[in-house]
Design a protein around this motif. Structure first.
Motif, PDB file in Angstrom:
ATOM      1  N   GLU A  97     -39.555 -20.696  24.692  1.00 48.02           N
ATOM      2  CA  GLU A  97     -39.012 -21.899  24.065  1.00 48.02           C
ATOM      3  C   GLU A  97     -40.043 -23.030  24.091  1.00 48.02           C
ATOM      4  N   ARG A  98     -40.743 -23.171  25.213  1.00 51.35           N
ATOM      5  CA  ARG A  98     -41.777 -24.199  25.292  1.00 51.35           C
ATOM      6  C   ARG A  98     -42.875 -23.945  24.265  1.00 51.35           C
ATOM      7  N   ALA A  99     -43.290 -22.684  24.171  1.00 50.06           N
ATOM      8  CA  ALA A  99     -44.367 -22.347  23.244  1.00 50.06           C
ATOM      9  C   ALA A  99     -43.927 -22.532  21.793  1.00 50.06           C
ATOM     10  N   GLU A 100     -42.692 -22.141  21.471  1.00 49.22           N
ATOM     11  CA  GLU A 100     -42.211 -22.287  20.097  1.00 49.22           C
ATOM     12  C   GLU A 100     -42.054 -23.754  19.722  1.00 49.22           C
ATOM     13  N   ALA A 101     -41.607 -24.576  20.661  1.00 46.12           N
ATOM     14  CA  ALA A 101     -41.528 -26.012  20.388  1.00 46.12           C
ATOM     15  C   ALA A 101     -42.915 -26.575  20.086  1.00 46.12           C
ATOM     16  N   GLU A 102     -43.918 -26.097  20.816  1.00 42.41           N
ATOM     17  CA  GLU A 102     -45.289 -26.570  20.566  1.00 42.41           C
ATOM     18  C   GLU A 102     -45.800 -26.076  19.223  1.00 42.41           C
ATOM     19  N   VAL A 103     -45.401 -24.862  18.824  1.00 41.77           N
ATOM     20  CA  VAL A 103     -45.779 -24.348  17.505  1.00 41.77           C
ATOM     21  C   VAL A 103     -45.232 -25.259  16.417  1.00 41.77           C
ATOM     22  N   TYR A 104     -43.967 -25.642  16.531  1.00 32.83           N
ATOM     23  CA  TYR A 104     -43.374 -26.529  15.532  1.00 32.83           C
ATOM     24  C   TYR A 104     -44.088 -27.883  15.509  1.00 32.83           C
ATOM     25  N   ARG A 105     -44.462 -28.382  16.682  1.00 30.72           N
ATOM     26  CA  ARG A 105     -45.184 -29.668  16.716  1.00 30.72           C
ATOM     27  C   ARG A 105     -46.563 -29.528  16.081  1.00 30.72           C
ATOM     28  N   ASP A 106     -47.232 -28.406  16.333  1.00 28.42           N
ATOM     29  CA  ASP A 106     -48.542 -28.179  15.710  1.00 28.42           C
ATOM     30  C   ASP A 106     -48.422 -28.113  14.191  1.00 28.42           C
ATOM     31  N   LEU A 107     -47.392 -27.409  13.710  1.00 25.30           N
ATOM     32  CA  LEU A 107     -47.170 -27.344  12.269  1.00 25.30           C
ATOM     33  C   LEU A 107     -46.855 -28.721  11.696  1.00 25.30           C
ATOM     34  N   ALA A 108     -46.078 -29.510  12.445  1.00 26.11           N
ATOM     35  CA  ALA A 108     -45.699 -30.842  11.968  1.00 26.11           C
ATOM     36  C   ALA A 108     -46.916 -31.753  11.851  1.00 26.11           C
ATOM     37  N   ARG A 109     -47.886 -31.595  12.740  1.00 22.90           N
ATOM     38  CA  ARG A 109     -49.081 -32.449  12.693  1.00 22.90           C
ATOM     39  C   ARG A 109     -49.877 -32.239  11.410  1.00 22.90           C
ATOM     40  N   LYS A 110     -49.715 -31.083  10.805  1.00 25.21           N
ATOM     41  CA  LYS A 110     -50.481 -30.759   9.603  1.00 25.21           C
ATOM     42  C   LYS A 110     -49.680 -30.983   8.323  1.00 25.21           C
ATOM     43  N   ARG A 111     -48.516 -31.624   8.465  1.00 29.25           N
ATOM     44  CA  ARG A 111     -47.679 -31.880   7.305  1.00 29.25           C
ATOM     45  C   ARG A 111     -47.226 -33.325   7.296  1.00 29.25           C
ATOM     46  N   THR A 112     -46.697 -33.742   6.178  1.00 28.69           N
ATOM     47  CA  THR A 112     -46.222 -35.114   6.036  1.00 28.69           C
ATOM     48  C   THR A 112     -44.819 -35.107   5.439  1.00 28.69           C
ATOM     49  N   GLY A 113     -44.193 -36.265   5.475  1.00 29.99           N
ATOM     50  CA  GLY A 113     -42.918 -36.444   4.798  1.00 29.99           C
ATOM     51  C   GLY A 113     -41.795 -35.617   5.372  1.00 29.99           C
ATOM     52  N   GLU A 114     -40.999 -35.074   4.477  1.00 33.63           N
ATOM     53  CA  GLU A 114     -39.784 -34.362   4.865  1.00 33.63           C
ATOM     54  C   GLU A 114     -40.091 -33.121   5.694  1.00 33.63           C
ATOM     55  N   GLU A 115     -41.119 -32.363   5.316  1.00 32.65           N
ATOM     56  CA  GLU A 115     -41.437 -31.147   6.060  1.00 32.65           C
ATOM     57  C   GLU A 115     -41.797 -31.477   7.509  1.00 32.65           C
ATOM     58  N   ARG A 116     -42.547 -32.544   7.710  1.00 29.42           N
ATOM     59  CA  ARG A 116     -42.914 -32.947   9.068  1.00 29.42           C
ATOM     60  C   ARG A 116     -41.671 -33.291   9.886  1.00 29.42           C
ATOM     61  N   GLU A 117     -40.745 -34.039   9.273  1.00 29.22           N
ATOM     62  CA  GLU A 117     -39.524 -34.428   9.975  1.00 29.22           C
ATOM     63  C   GLU A 117     -38.688 -33.212  10.353  1.00 29.22           C
ATOM     64  N   ILE A 118     -38.573 -32.253   9.443  1.00 30.10           N
ATOM     65  CA  ILE A 118     -37.788 -31.044   9.708  1.00 30.10           C
ATOM     66  C   ILE A 118     -38.390 -30.262  10.875  1.00 30.10           C
ATOM     67  N   LEU A 119     -39.700 -30.108  10.881  1.00 32.44           N
ATOM     68  CA  LEU A 119     -40.358 -29.345  11.942  1.00 32.44           C
ATOM     69  C   LEU A 119     -40.205 -30.028  13.298  1.00 32.44           C
ATOM     70  N   LEU A 120     -40.254 -31.356  13.330  1.00 30.78           N
ATOM     71  CA  LEU A 120     -40.067 -32.074  14.591  1.00 30.78           C
ATOM     72  C   LEU A 120     -38.630 -31.926  15.095  1.00 30.78           C
ATOM     73  N   LYS A 121     -37.671 -31.890  14.186  1.00 26.33           N
ATOM     74  CA  LYS A 121     -36.282 -31.666  14.590  1.00 26.33           C
ATOM     75  C   LYS A 121     -36.106 -30.272  15.197  1.00 26.33           C
ATOM     76  N   LEU A 122     -36.786 -29.290  14.624  1.00 23.83           N
ATOM     77  CA  LEU A 122     -36.717 -27.940  15.179  1.00 23.83           C
ATOM     78  C   LEU A 122     -37.342 -27.905  16.574  1.00 23.83           C
TER      79      LEU A 122
END
Length: 368
Positions: A30-55
């Motif tokens: 769970e810790r690693a997957e949360a970090e994966v979502y944060r890493d993906l969010a850093r490379k995106r903007t707008g709505e996609e970034r917000e969705i990934l941070l919520k995940l």
């Protein structure tokens, strides 16, 4: 005098070693997957970034559940499983639709639905997460679908068709030079055929879409229509609107004509048919030509280095087999499905085609 235990409050048994290990693994994942979502969010903007941070926040809630169950039994840090570690590495390096497709596969295979120590809400969360990631990955697949599709299928076709051709001719017993010439001819003819077919396919699709697009000159006729007859309503109904919706839309257009003194802006034009991104016919043809050439080149590599007979055939099979496993696995990853099955399926199809042409080559050789 000691007080009897309350029968309505059964004592909680300490966790077993197996449970502790499993909870520790879940916590690390769970810790690693949360970090994966944060890493993906850093490379995106707008709505996609917000969705990934919520995940990522949701994964942190799951992390808290396992941390609470472990309590003092948590011990030292535990590494996530291999799949999660590889996923994190790919995300940090690429952060593309491949990572989203892998996350979709990971979320859809969550073990929580069959684990009594996970809550029903957590199991439901994981299923919903898979659908959220599916939606985000679909956006990426649509953006890369045109030329990428041509490239992947071109490589696969080149691998299978030229391997089958080379193996079949080789089995007939002709000289190695003839096999090489046949392989090069198969590469060129197949690549040109693929490019021509892709060009015609994309051009035809674009022409069909253009035929469904409303003529922009039509709006010049709208101010001359009879308001009482209002045949514009029929246009909207032909485009899929219901009778009442079409009538309301036509009335709105005529109302806009009155307020704008006969001038219509783009907001009041005849609605267009939704169009999918098809890409350029020329670029699709070029990708098909190059990708087929790359795939078809691999079976003739042994011949170019002077090998012949069984040695050339075995090496060609090995090289093509590795390539088919890679392209099949890649297709599986992009589809959000387990890549191993698709890689093996791709390999079996390619080797099956080569086996058939080999048997035919042997039969033809005995007749010479």
């Amino acid at each position: 005098m000691s007080e009897d235990p309350d029968p309505d409050q059964p004592a909680t048994a300490p966790p077993t070693p197996d449970q502790v290990r499993r909870w520790q693994r879940y916590l690390a994942n769970e810790r690693a997957e949360a970090e994966v979502y944060r890493d993906l969010a850093r490379k995106r903007t707008g709505e996609e970034r917000e969705i990934l941070l919520k995940l990522a926040e949701a994964e942190s809630r799951h992390e808290a559940h396992w941390r609470g169950l472990l309590g003092d039994a948590g011990g030292g840090p535990v590494k996530p499983d291999l799949r999660t570690r590889v996923l994190g590495m790919l995300t940090r390096r690429f952060g593309s639709v491949f990572s989203l497709a892998l996350m979709q596969s990971a979320e859809s295979r969550s073990p929580y639905s069959s684990d009594d120590d996970a809550t029903e809400q957590m199991s439901a969360d994981e299923r919903i997460h898979a659908e959220v990631i599916r939606g985000l990955a679909t956006r990426g697949r649509e953006r890369m679908s045109g030329n990428f599709r041509a490239a992947v299928f071109g490589v696969n076709d080149g691998l299978v068709s030229n391997l089958a051709l080379v193996i079949g001719v080789m089995a007939s017993g002709v000289a190695p030079q003839i096999v090489l010439i046949t392989g090069v001819s198969g590469l060129l003819s197949g690549a040109l055929s693929m490019a021509a077919g892709e060009y015609i396919s994309v051009r035809s699709q674009l022409e069909l879409l253009d035929a469904s697009t409303p003529d922009p000159e039509t709006r010049t006729a709208i101010p001359e229509l009879d308001v009482d007859a209002n045949e514009l309503e029929l246009v909207y109904r032909a485009r899929g609107m219901g009778e009442q919706e079409a009538a309301a839309r036509a009335a709105a257009v005529f109302g806009a004509l009155v307020s704008s003194r006969g001038e219509l802006d783009d907001a009041h034009l005849i609605p267009t048919t939704d169009r999918e991104e098809t890409g350029s016919a020329r670029s699709a043809a070029l990708f098909s030509f190059l990708s087929f050439s790359v795939g078809a080149f691999i079976p003739i590599i042994p011949l170019l280095f002077g090998l012949a007979g069984v040695a050339a055939g075995v090496l060609a099979l090995v090289l093509v087999g590795i390539s088919l496993l890679f392209t099949g696995g890649l297709t599986g990853v992009l589809s959000g499905k387990p890549p191993l099955y698709r890689a093996i399926r791709q390999l079996l199809v390619g080797l099956g085609a080569a086996s058939i042409t080999y048997v035919l080559g042997l039969a033809f050789g005995t007749m010479l």
